[in-house]
Structures are given as structure tokens and as C-alpha cells.
Design an enzyme around this catalytic site. Sequence first.
Site, short mmCIF file in Angstrom:
data_model
loop_
_atom_site.label_atom_id
_atom_site.label_comp_id
_atom_site.label_asym_id
_atom_site.label_seq_id
_atom_site.Cartn_x
_atom_site.Cartn_y
_atom_site.Cartn_z
N LYS A 10 -7.56 52.88 -4.74
CA LYS A 10 -6.22 52.37 -4.42
C LYS A 10 -5.30 53.49 -3.93
O LYS A 10 -5.57 54.68 -4.13
CB LYS A 10 -5.65 51.68 -5.66
CG LYS A 10 -6.49 50.46 -6.09
CD LYS A 10 -5.79 49.67 -7.18
CE LYS A 10 -6.62 48.48 -7.58
NZ LYS A 10 -5.94 47.61 -8.55
N TYR A 50 -5.82 39.56 -2.24
CA TYR A 50 -5.47 39.21 -3.62
C TYR A 50 -4.96 37.77 -3.73
O TYR A 50 -4.24 37.44 -4.67
CB TYR A 50 -4.42 40.17 -4.16
CG TYR A 50 -4.98 41.50 -4.65
CD1 TYR A 50 -5.89 41.55 -5.71
CD2 TYR A 50 -4.58 42.70 -4.09
CE1 TYR A 50 -6.39 42.75 -6.18
CE2 TYR A 50 -5.08 43.92 -4.56
CZ TYR A 50 -5.98 43.92 -5.61
OH TYR A 50 -6.48 45.12 -6.08
N PHE A 58 3.28 39.45 -10.72
CA PHE A 58 3.14 40.81 -10.16
C PHE A 58 2.61 40.80 -8.72
O PHE A 58 2.38 41.86 -8.15
CB PHE A 58 2.24 41.68 -11.05
CG PHE A 58 0.86 41.11 -11.33
CD1 PHE A 58 -0.17 41.22 -10.40
CD2 PHE A 58 0.58 40.47 -12.52
CE1 PHE A 58 -1.43 40.71 -10.64
CE2 PHE A 58 -0.69 39.94 -12.79
CZ PHE A 58 -1.69 40.07 -11.84
N ARG A 86 -17.54 47.61 -13.47
CA ARG A 86 -16.40 47.27 -14.33
C ARG A 86 -16.41 48.11 -15.61
O ARG A 86 -15.37 48.52 -16.11
CB ARG A 86 -16.36 45.77 -14.59
CG ARG A 86 -16.03 45.03 -13.29
CD ARG A 86 -15.86 43.56 -13.46
NE ARG A 86 -14.66 43.20 -14.19
CZ ARG A 86 -13.45 43.11 -13.67
NH1 ARG A 86 -13.25 43.40 -12.39
NH2 ARG A 86 -12.42 42.74 -14.40
N THR A 92 -8.21 47.17 -17.17
CA THR A 92 -7.18 47.12 -16.11
C THR A 92 -6.02 48.05 -16.43
O THR A 92 -5.55 48.79 -15.56
CB THR A 92 -6.66 45.67 -15.96
OG1 THR A 92 -7.76 44.82 -15.71
CG2 THR A 92 -5.66 45.55 -14.83
N ARG A 103 -10.52 54.70 -14.97
CA ARG A 103 -9.08 54.41 -15.12
C ARG A 103 -8.44 55.28 -16.19
O ARG A 103 -7.29 55.69 -16.06
CB ARG A 103 -8.87 52.93 -15.37
CG ARG A 103 -9.01 52.11 -14.08
CD ARG A 103 -9.00 50.65 -14.36
NE ARG A 103 -8.94 49.84 -13.14
CZ ARG A 103 -9.35 48.57 -13.09
NH1 ARG A 103 -9.85 47.99 -14.16
NH2 ARG A 103 -9.24 47.90 -11.96
N ASN A 113 -3.66 51.47 -10.81
CA ASN A 113 -4.79 51.76 -11.70
C ASN A 113 -6.03 52.31 -10.97
O ASN A 113 -7.16 52.11 -11.41
CB ASN A 113 -5.12 50.54 -12.57
CG ASN A 113 -5.57 49.34 -11.75
OD1 ASN A 113 -5.58 49.38 -10.52
ND2 ASN A 113 -5.95 48.28 -12.42
N HIS A 116 -10.35 49.35 -7.83
CA HIS A 116 -10.63 47.92 -7.97
C HIS A 116 -12.14 47.73 -7.94
O HIS A 116 -12.84 48.42 -7.22
CB HIS A 116 -10.00 47.14 -6.82
CG HIS A 116 -10.51 45.73 -6.71
ND1 HIS A 116 -9.99 44.71 -7.45
CD2 HIS A 116 -11.53 45.20 -5.98
CE1 HIS A 116 -10.66 43.59 -7.18
NE2 HIS A 116 -11.59 43.87 -6.29
N GLU A 127 -15.15 39.50 -1.20
CA GLU A 127 -14.48 40.79 -0.97
C GLU A 127 -15.24 41.67 0.02
O GLU A 127 -14.63 42.33 0.86
CB GLU A 127 -14.26 41.49 -2.31
CG GLU A 127 -13.26 40.72 -3.18
CD GLU A 127 -12.99 41.35 -4.53
OE1 GLU A 127 -12.02 40.92 -5.18
OE2 GLU A 127 -13.74 42.26 -4.95
P1 CMP Z 1 -7.44 44.79 -9.84
O1 CMP Z 1 -8.67 44.97 -10.66
O2 CMP Z 1 -7.43 45.30 -8.46
O3 CMP Z 1 -7.07 43.23 -9.83
C1 CMP Z 1 -5.76 42.75 -9.73
C2 CMP Z 1 -4.75 43.84 -9.84
O4 CMP Z 1 -3.46 43.41 -10.19
C3 CMP Z 1 -5.12 44.81 -10.97
O5 CMP Z 1 -6.25 45.53 -10.63
C4 CMP Z 1 -3.85 45.59 -11.11
O6 CMP Z 1 -3.68 46.55 -10.09
C5 CMP Z 1 -2.83 44.46 -10.90
N1 CMP Z 1 -2.37 43.90 -12.18
C6 CMP Z 1 -3.07 43.17 -13.07
N2 CMP Z 1 -2.29 42.80 -14.10
C7 CMP Z 1 -1.08 43.30 -13.85
C8 CMP Z 1 0.15 43.26 -14.54
N3 CMP Z 1 0.29 42.62 -15.71
N4 CMP Z 1 1.20 43.89 -13.98
C9 CMP Z 1 1.08 44.52 -12.77
N5 CMP Z 1 -0.08 44.59 -12.07
C10 CMP Z 1 -1.14 44.00 -12.62
#
Ligand code: CMP
Length: 138
Positions: A10, A50, A58, A86, A92, A103, A113, A116, A127
Site C-alpha cells: 500500500k 474495494y 471508512f 494472510r 488488519t 503488519r 496497514n 493487502h 482481484e
Molecule cells: P485490506 O486488507 O486491504 O481490506 C480492506 C481495508 O480497509 C483494510 O485492509 C484496511 O486498510 C481498511 N480498513 C479495515 N477496517 C478499517 C477500519 N475500521 N478503519 C479504517 N480502515 C479500515
Amino acid sequence: MAQRTFSILKPDAVRAGQTAAILAELQKAGFTIVAIKKMVLSKPQAQGFYAVHAKRPFFDSLTTFMSSGSIVAMVLEKENAIADLRKAMGATNPADAEPGTIRKKFARSIEENAIHGSDGEETAAFEIGYFFAGHELI
Ligand code: CMP
């Protein structure tokens, strides 16, 4: 049998100069890079990627962040790639991630984070197809 998954480094990680270090972690974890490209997503492209999160509070912030700088999009391969990626990424929210995970080592926040990874076979297929054409997946 080898399985493919999709991953993004990211904008937070790329901006912080962590690309090579995270690629090294992925190599150490046994992943082969099938395809890789560095690019900047437009906001509509991030929204399309997304789309499943479109109703989440968010969503706007996430898609602004994901289009805020370069990303590195990749197709990764190994046995059990989806689950193993994962595991290697960790939770996350980096605050909840196990020590030693990507992470935990590299992410800044639940949104920024670092990485992905697809969460299932169907998602991985969508994807991979969103970012790569068949002829790029050799
Ligand atoms: P990712 O695994 O890319 O999938 C969805 C993304 O949304 C996640 O990683 C984070 O970057 C973001 N995300 C998930 N939950 C939250 C949250 N509660 N607040 C802000 N961003 C979030």
C-alpha cells in the site's frame, strides 16, 4: 497444488521505502512472484477494487488513501497461498497483529496497514483479474 493470491503493497509502505524489505519477507515465507507492477491508482480505480466495502464508514478515507501514492500490485504463488499470505500479513489492525508478521513490523494503523492480501479464492480471482491480464500471468 500451488495456489495464486493477490497482494498490494500500500502507499504508506511504498512511501516509507519498505517495498524491498516486505518483498524479502514474502520471499522468506516461500512465495514466488508471478507478476508485479508499480502504479498509482485513481480514486475510481480504488473504489472499484474495494467495491465490496462501499457501504463501510471508512470507504471514502480508504480509497483516498489507496490513491494517494504508488502501490505495488502482485500475484503471488505457493501452496496454500491465500491462507499463508494472510498469516504472514497478520491482523488488519497492526495493534492486534502477532509479532513477526508483516503488519506488526511495517504497518502504521488499521487503514495504513502496509499490505493487502485476498481473503478467499473468489476474491483472489476477482482481484488478480482487476490488475492483470492473462498474458501477464506466465
Ligand atoms: P485490506 O486488507 O486491504 O481490506 C480492506 C481495508 O480497509 C483494510 O485492509 C484496511 O486498510 C481498511 N480498513 C479495515 N477496517 C478499517 C477500519 N475500521 N478503519 C479504517 N480502515 C479500515
